[in-house]
Motif scaffolding. Structure first.
Motif, PDB file in Angstrom:
ATOM      1  N   GLU A   2       0.844  -1.032   0.061  1.00 46.29           N
ATOM      2  CA  GLU A   2       0.175   0.210   0.072  1.00 46.29           C
ATOM      3  C   GLU A   2       1.031   1.035  -0.171  1.00 46.29           C
ATOM      4  N   VAL A   3       0.564   2.217  -0.606  1.00 41.75           N
ATOM      5  CA  VAL A   3       0.928   3.623  -0.693  1.00 41.75           C
ATOM      6  C   VAL A   3       0.032   4.399   0.229  1.00 41.75           C
ATOM      7  N   VAL A   4       0.471   4.869   1.212  1.00 44.97           N
ATOM      8  CA  VAL A   4      -0.322   6.010   1.561  1.00 44.97           C
ATOM      9  C   VAL A   4       0.202   7.336   1.404  1.00 44.97           C
ATOM     10  N   GLY A   5      -0.502   8.384   0.750  1.00 49.78           N
ATOM     11  CA  GLY A   5      -0.102   9.677   0.380  1.00 49.78           C
ATOM     12  C   GLY A   5      -0.331  10.518   1.681  1.00 49.78           C
ATOM     13  N   LEU A   6       0.615  11.676   1.856  1.00 50.27           N
ATOM     14  CA  LEU A   6       0.388  12.895   2.879  1.00 50.27           C
ATOM     15  C   LEU A   6       0.363  13.879   2.030  1.00 50.27           C
ATOM     16  N   ALA A   7      -0.810  14.628   1.897  1.00 52.63           N
ATOM     17  CA  ALA A   7      -0.951  16.036   1.116  1.00 52.63           C
ATOM     18  C   ALA A   7      -1.160  17.273   2.045  1.00 52.63           C
ATOM     19  N   GLY A   8      -0.781  18.226   1.883  1.00 52.65           N
ATOM     20  CA  GLY A   8      -0.704  19.577   2.422  1.00 52.65           C
ATOM     21  C   GLY A   8       0.135  20.472   2.122  1.00 52.65           C
ATOM     22  N   LEU A   9      -0.027  21.674   2.440  1.00 52.47           N
ATOM     23  CA  LEU A   9       0.711  22.895   2.351  1.00 52.47           C
ATOM     24  C   LEU A   9       2.204  22.589   3.036  1.00 52.47           C
ATOM     25  N   LEU A  10       3.127  23.567   2.681  1.00 46.66           N
ATOM     26  CA  LEU A  10       4.191  23.636   3.514  1.00 46.66           C
ATOM     27  C   LEU A  10       3.813  24.077   5.075  1.00 46.66           C
ATOM     28  N   GLY A  11       4.342  23.358   5.845  1.00 45.83           N
ATOM     29  CA  GLY A  11       4.013  23.530   7.372  1.00 45.83           C
ATOM     30  C   GLY A  11       2.698  23.037   7.751  1.00 45.83           C
ATOM     31  N   SER A  12       2.223  22.151   7.003  1.00 44.25           N
ATOM     32  CA  SER A  12       1.116  21.507   7.251  1.00 44.25           C
ATOM     33  C   SER A  12       1.402  20.427   8.447  1.00 44.25           C
ATOM     34  N   GLY A  13       2.412  19.853   8.264  1.00 47.47           N
ATOM     35  CA  GLY A  13       2.705  18.497   9.094  1.00 47.47           C
ATOM     36  C   GLY A  13       3.317  17.174   8.404  1.00 47.47           C
ATOM     37  N   ARG A  14       3.481  17.276   6.935  1.00 46.68           N
ATOM     38  CA  ARG A  14       3.680  16.393   6.350  1.00 46.68           C
ATOM     39  C   ARG A  14       5.089  15.601   6.848  1.00 46.68           C
ATOM     40  N   THR A  15       6.211  16.600   6.955  1.00 44.32           N
ATOM     41  CA  THR A  15       7.364  16.251   7.304  1.00 44.32           C
ATOM     42  C   THR A  15       7.555  15.901   8.673  1.00 44.32           C
ATOM     43  N   GLU A  16       6.751  16.640   9.615  1.00 46.15           N
ATOM     44  CA  GLU A  16       6.841  16.135  11.114  1.00 46.15           C
ATOM     45  C   GLU A  16       6.371  14.780  11.158  1.00 46.15           C
ATOM     46  N   THR A  17       5.393  14.384  10.283  1.00 42.29           N
ATOM     47  CA  THR A  17       4.926  13.099  10.452  1.00 42.29           C
ATOM     48  C   THR A  17       5.704  12.007  10.237  1.00 42.29           C
ATOM     49  N   ALA A  18       6.375  12.249   8.987  1.00 43.60           N
ATOM     50  CA  ALA A  18       7.617  11.241   8.329  1.00 43.60           C
ATOM     51  C   ALA A  18       8.690  11.100   9.462  1.00 43.60           C
ATOM     52  N   ASN A  19       9.176  12.301   9.994  1.00 45.15           N
ATOM     53  CA  ASN A  19       9.991  12.363  11.091  1.00 45.15           C
ATOM     54  C   ASN A  19       9.800  11.607  12.316  1.00 45.15           C
ATOM     55  N   LEU A  20       8.576  11.611  12.733  1.00 43.44           N
ATOM     56  CA  LEU A  20       8.098  11.066  13.941  1.00 43.44           C
ATOM     57  C   LEU A  20       8.020   9.630  13.774  1.00 43.44           C
ATOM     58  N   LEU A  21       7.410   9.345  12.682  1.00 42.60           N
ATOM     59  CA  LEU A  21       7.370   7.689  12.460  1.00 42.60           C
ATOM     60  C   LEU A  21       8.838   7.083  12.254  1.00 42.60           C
ATOM     61  N   PHE A  22       9.720   7.994  11.893  1.00 44.97           N
ATOM     62  CA  PHE A  22      11.190   7.036  11.773  1.00 44.97           C
ATOM     63  C   PHE A  22      11.828   7.525  12.881  1.00 44.97           C
ATOM     64  N   GLY A  23      11.267   8.271  13.945  1.00 46.45           N
ATOM     65  CA  GLY A  23      12.219   8.309  15.139  1.00 46.45           C
ATOM     66  C   GLY A  23      13.263   9.481  15.226  1.00 46.45           C
ATOM     67  N   ALA A  24      13.231  10.284  13.881  1.00 54.40           N
ATOM     68  CA  ALA A  24      14.128  11.327  13.820  1.00 54.40           C
ATOM     69  C   ALA A  24      13.708  12.583  15.055  1.00 54.40           C
ATOM     70  N   VAL A  25      12.358  12.349  15.301  1.00 51.90           N
ATOM     71  CA  VAL A  25      11.852  13.093  16.486  1.00 51.90           C
ATOM     72  C   VAL A  25      11.177  12.090  17.195  1.00 51.90           C
ATOM     73  N   ALA A  26      11.355  11.921  18.457  1.00 58.24           N
ATOM     74  CA  ALA A  26      10.734  11.068  19.512  1.00 58.24           C
ATOM     75  C   ALA A  26       9.375  11.572  19.739  1.00 58.24           C
ATOM     76  N   ALA A  27       8.325  10.752  19.486  1.00 58.78           N
ATOM     77  CA  ALA A  27       6.974  11.075  19.898  1.00 58.78           C
ATOM     78  C   ALA A  27       6.947  11.068  21.634  1.00 58.78           C
ATOM     79  N   ASP A  28       6.020  11.849  22.025  1.00 61.58           N
ATOM     80  CA  ASP A  28       5.896  11.893  23.330  1.00 61.58           C
ATOM     81  C   ASP A  28       4.401  11.451  23.891  1.00 61.58           C
ATOM     82  N   GLN A  29       3.818  10.845  22.873  1.00 61.53           N
ATOM     83  CA  GLN A  29       2.233  10.410  23.356  1.00 61.53           C
ATOM     84  C   GLN A  29       1.998   9.435  22.369  1.00 61.53           C
TER      85      GLN A  29
END
Length: 503
Positions: free
Chosen positions: A287-314
């Motif tokens: 499956e390919v799940v697409g993330l859409a949104g403008l700059l600053g919408s949270g696309r990159t933050e979602t990717a980084n969170l899932l990869f652990g580049a930034v640790a989730a706190d919840q």
């Protein structure tokens, strides 16, 4: 050269502005008209040319073509200091003041009132207090700048820029780190500056703020102006359409997205306070799940969170139904996650290392540096991916920074494919590459999905997302606002979800 100047003439008129870098046209025949007493939003996605244009206007870059007319006179600032003397002030997201000095010292730095050769501090503080009161700010100017919030520091920076310049004020992402009350404080100051007759350039990725404070907008895409409009005459959807460059007639593409398999990765109430609102999603094999949104919408933050580049706190994350911890990229790689980041030059490639070393980097890191991969095996892996992905290069020994953007992106993909990942996260995989490489990467995404890999792809290219996504998750203001499936996946529906305030 002197233009005929009337009250209806732009205080600053840049026309035909072009800027070239090796292999890149950063600005192509750009025109910008800034009217006195107006707030003018400069909009566009990453790479659209906003920062380059501002640097050309303020003398940080020398433009390769075009003219710039200020108050009817053609000017050519050779530095930011020179542009400031001409009347163009700039305030950046990161406040460009000296935190170890007082508010008054920052406000009058370089032009302090003196008496008998010494700084007249009492007079300076009194003058600073009067200046700041004109912006609605009543604070003690003798206090260190760090004694006050970022919002107040921004106001001080604006006051300094206006008092020193007085014709054009450029605000580059001034609200990025402010809360709602602080934004309103800043907007009050912007309205006062506007009332004084200055032309204000407002750069932000928050469309709500654009429509609240701005009178006019110029939209850039791929280094060109795609539209100038009065914001009272357009909708957010119109602006989004210009930014993303899509013809939005409702249609459903003939898509072959296959049949998704078992759930691979599932997250529940996953997030990080102050970064992205908690979200839940399940991603299946094939499956390919697409993330859409403008700059600053949270696309990159979602990717980084899932990869652990930034640790989730919840929240929690499971892999094939089993809870796992992803606290850093090492954890992610150990669980066969992979991430190709948005900015390949900064966060992806290691420019001075060879193409060979870049390709093998993730696999070697997962195996451990105390267990080096044999040289013959490294060569075999690198050569196989060069052939499979058609990476154009003179030699595997050449530094990867010498490759074209498309070939750098394919080498980065090769790095992660060499680890045989189960879950591949791609953040803007086709940005800044040529048409041929673009098509090859799209074909690769479709092949990986058909082979059973789970992919999460964040992209501003709506046609791509529509073509290969099984589902599209739309983000706005760093939270998920919509999920589209099946026949719902059209460019029109995606843009409506992005632009609708209560989506």
């Amino acid at each position: 050269m002197k233009d005929t100047f009337t009250p209806d003439t732009p205080v600053l008129h840049a026309r035909g502005v072009s800027k070239f870098f090796p292999g890149t046209i950063a600005l192509d025949d750009v025109e910008l008209r800034l009217m006195p007493g107006e707030v003018h939003a400069l909009l566009g996605e990453n790479g659209a040319g906003k920062s380059t244009l501002i640097k050309c206007l303020t003398g940080a870059y020398r433009r390769d073509a075009g003219v710039m007319v200020l108050d009817g006179v053609e000017v050519e600032p050779g530095s930011t200091a020179e542009s400031q003397q001409m009347g163009i002030g700039t305030v950046y997201q990161e406040v460009n003041l000296l935190p170890n000095l007082t508010v008054a010292e920052n406000l009058f730095l370089g032009r302090q009132p003196t008496r008998w050769g010494f700084v007249a501090r009492r007079r300076m503080n009194d003058q600073a207090r009067d200046v700041l009161a004109g912006y609605g700010l009543h604070i003690d100017p003798a206090e260190p700048l760090t004694a006050y919030s970022v919002a107040i520091q921004q106001v001080v920076a604006i006051a300094r820029a206006v008092e020193m310049s007085g014709k054009v004020l450029i605000l580059d992402e001034p609200t990025a780190s402010l809360d709602r009350d602080e934004v309103q404080l800043l907007f009050g100051v912007i309205r006062k500056v506007k009332a004084r007759g200055l032309a204000v350039v407002f750069i932000t990725h928050f469309l709500d703020q654009v429509f609240e404070i701005s009178d006019r907008a110029t939209v850039l895409r791929n280094g060109r102006v795609v539209g100038e409009c009065l914001l009272s005459q357009v909708t957010q959807r119109d602006v989004v359409t210009m930014m993303l460059g899509r013809q939005l007639e409702a249609r459903v593409k003939a898509r072959d997205v296959g049949v998704a398999g078992q759930t691979l990765v599932q997250v529940q109430d996953f997030g990080r306070r102050g970064m992205i609102a908690p979200f839940s999603m399940a991603i299946h094999e094939g499956e390919v799940v697409g993330l859409a949104g403008l700059l600053g919408s949270g696309r990159t933050e979602t990717a980084n969170l899932l990869f652990g580049a930034v640790a989730a706190d919840q929240g929690r994350i499971t892999l094939r139904g089993q809870p796992i911890d992803i606290n850093n990229p090492r954890d992610a790689v150990a669980h066969r996650f992979a991430l190709c980041p948005e900015d390949r030059k900064v966060d992806g490639i290691v420019g001075d290392l060879s193409v060979r070393d870049n390709i093998i980097l993730a696999l070697q890191a997962r195996q451990g540096w105390m267990r080096p991969i044999p040289r013959a095996r490294i060569e075999e892996i690198a050569q196989s991916y060069v052939r499979a992905l058609d990476i154009r290069l003179a030699s595997l020994d050449m530094p990867i920074r010498l490759l074209s953007g498309g070939n750098q992106q394919k080498a980065l993909l090769a790095r992660w494919l060499a680890t045989n990942p189960d879950f591949l996260i791609l953040d803007e995989p086709t940005r800044g590459i040529d048409v041929g490489a673009h098509a090859e990467i799209i074909a690769l995404i479709e092949q990986l999905r058909a082979d059973g890999m789970a992919l999460l792809v964040a992209s501003s290219e709506l046609e791509e997302l529509v073509a290969y996504s099984t589902r599209v998750i739309v983000l706005r203001d760093r939270q998920q606002v919509s999920e589209l499936t099946g026949d719902q996946i059209t460019p029109d529906n995606i843009v409506n979800a992005i632009a609708t305030e209560d989506a």
